[in-house]
Motif scaffolding. Structure first.
Motif, PDB file in Angstrom:
ATOM      1  N   ARG A 140       0.816  -1.208   0.000  1.00 43.93           N
ATOM      2  CA  ARG A 140       0.000   0.000   0.000  1.00 43.93           C
ATOM      3  C   ARG A 140       0.855   1.266   0.000  1.00 43.93           C
ATOM      4  N   VAL A 141       1.982   1.243   0.706  1.00 38.62           N
ATOM      5  CA  VAL A 141       2.881   2.394   0.681  1.00 38.62           C
ATOM      6  C   VAL A 141       3.388   2.620  -0.738  1.00 38.62           C
ATOM      7  N   SER A 142       3.728   1.545  -1.431  1.00 39.25           N
ATOM      8  CA  SER A 142       4.189   1.660  -2.807  1.00 39.25           C
ATOM      9  C   SER A 142       3.091   2.201  -3.715  1.00 39.25           C
ATOM     10  N   GLU A 143       1.876   1.710  -3.542  1.00 40.08           N
ATOM     11  CA  GLU A 143       0.762   2.152  -4.374  1.00 40.08           C
ATOM     12  C   GLU A 143       0.378   3.604  -4.113  1.00 40.08           C
ATOM     13  N   VAL A 144       0.399   4.000  -2.844  1.00 40.01           N
ATOM     14  CA  VAL A 144      -0.099   5.331  -2.467  1.00 40.01           C
ATOM     15  C   VAL A 144       0.965   6.403  -2.623  1.00 40.01           C
ATOM     16  N   PHE A 145       2.191   6.096  -2.194  1.00 35.58           N
ATOM     17  CA  PHE A 145       3.235   7.115  -2.144  1.00 35.58           C
ATOM     18  C   PHE A 145       4.304   6.966  -3.230  1.00 35.58           C
ATOM     19  N   GLY A 146       4.328   5.839  -3.938  1.00 35.90           N
ATOM     20  CA  GLY A 146       5.387   5.620  -4.912  1.00 35.90           C
ATOM     21  C   GLY A 146       6.733   5.377  -4.272  1.00 35.90           C
TER      22      GLY A 146
END
Length: 269
Positions: A140-146
């Motif tokens: 989710r961190v990757s999806e939301v914040f890149g």
């Protein structure tokens, strides 16, 4: 109320400063009153505010805000070092980012800071043996914040990731205290071999935009990695490396490059 604020300021100056800024921000921009109250002023502590933002940003149809909020609250209660690291990160961003003029900005607006705090909860889950939940947080961190930080990586306190787009930090990477890095930095491996395969970044290192540091190598404390460099070998402490592949081109230029954020080499060349 003034006496209560004074006591809070004495025991937690960072949170007290954020709340003062938040009250002023509401006066300056009333249309953001609900946003600032729900994100900051509604909460008794910085940890509670960070839990709220963690759950709000990472929630999806697959995981509710309530569950994520409970996870974050448990993490901050179990490990006080998480809150201490968050405060050090806030101060680091304020001190080093010329675009940051208030302590509240990282908490409310800066995805680099928010991504690091979410990673810290994922790392807490990883250490507790809750690996699948840690992977969910990473996703989710990757999806939301890149920003893609493996929950097994170790990241110190006082870390600033400026702009934070396309940051990748691998599973066995170690990032020391008071490190600064810009966007598109990779701390990666060099192949598909398992085991200890990612870089070890010393305290006080400055990593320029787009730099790639690959393999189980050591970057000595207070060194500078020039933007766009590809680092494949150990970097001595207090030096500057640049190029593809990177080589030592001189000293770091100062005792604390991560704090000065000076990226010029040889007068700007």
């Amino acid at each position: 109320m003034p006496e209560t604020r004074a006591r809070v300021a004495e025991v937690d100056p960072v949170w007290s400063h954020i709340c003062e800024e938040a009250r002023a921000a509401v006066q300056d921009e009333p249309l953001l009153g609900g946003f600032i109250h729900s994100g900051l002023l509604h909460h008794a502590t910085l940890e509670r505010a960070l839990s709220y933002r963690f759950s709000l940003k990472l929630a999806s149809g697959e995981m509710s805000e309530q569950i994520l909020r409970e996870i974050a609250d448990e993490a901050y209660t179990d490990d006080p070092l998480l809150g201490q690291a968050a405060r050090a990160d806030i101060v680091a961003v304020y001190d080093r980012d010329p675009a940051c003029h208030r302590f509240l900005q990282p908490v409310l607006f800066f995805k680099g800071f928010q991504a690091i705090q979410a990673y810290r909860i994922g790392h807490w889950l990883w250490l507790k043996g809750r690996r699948d939940m840690a992977y969910f947080v990473q996703m989710r961190v990757s999806e939301v914040f890149g920003v893609d930080i493996h929950p097994g990586a170790v990241v110190g306190k006082g870390v600033m990731i400026d702009h934070a787009h396309s940051i990748v930090i691998g599973e066995t990477a170690v990032v020391g205290d008071n490190v600064s890095m810009l966007h598109s930095v990779t701390l990666g491996g060099t192949g598909k071999a398992d085991g200890d395969r990612h870089p070890k970044i010393g305290n006080g290192v400055l990593i320029g935009a787009g730099a790639k540091i690959l393999g189980n190598i050591k970057v000595g404390e207070c060194s500078r990695i020039a933007a766009g460099s590809v680092v494949l070998h150990d970097v001595p402490r207090c030096t500057t490396v640049a190029g593809v592949p990177a080589r030592v081109i001189g000293e770091a230029g100062c005792s604390q490059p991560a704090q000065t954020m000076d990226q010029l080499i040889d007068g700007g060349i």
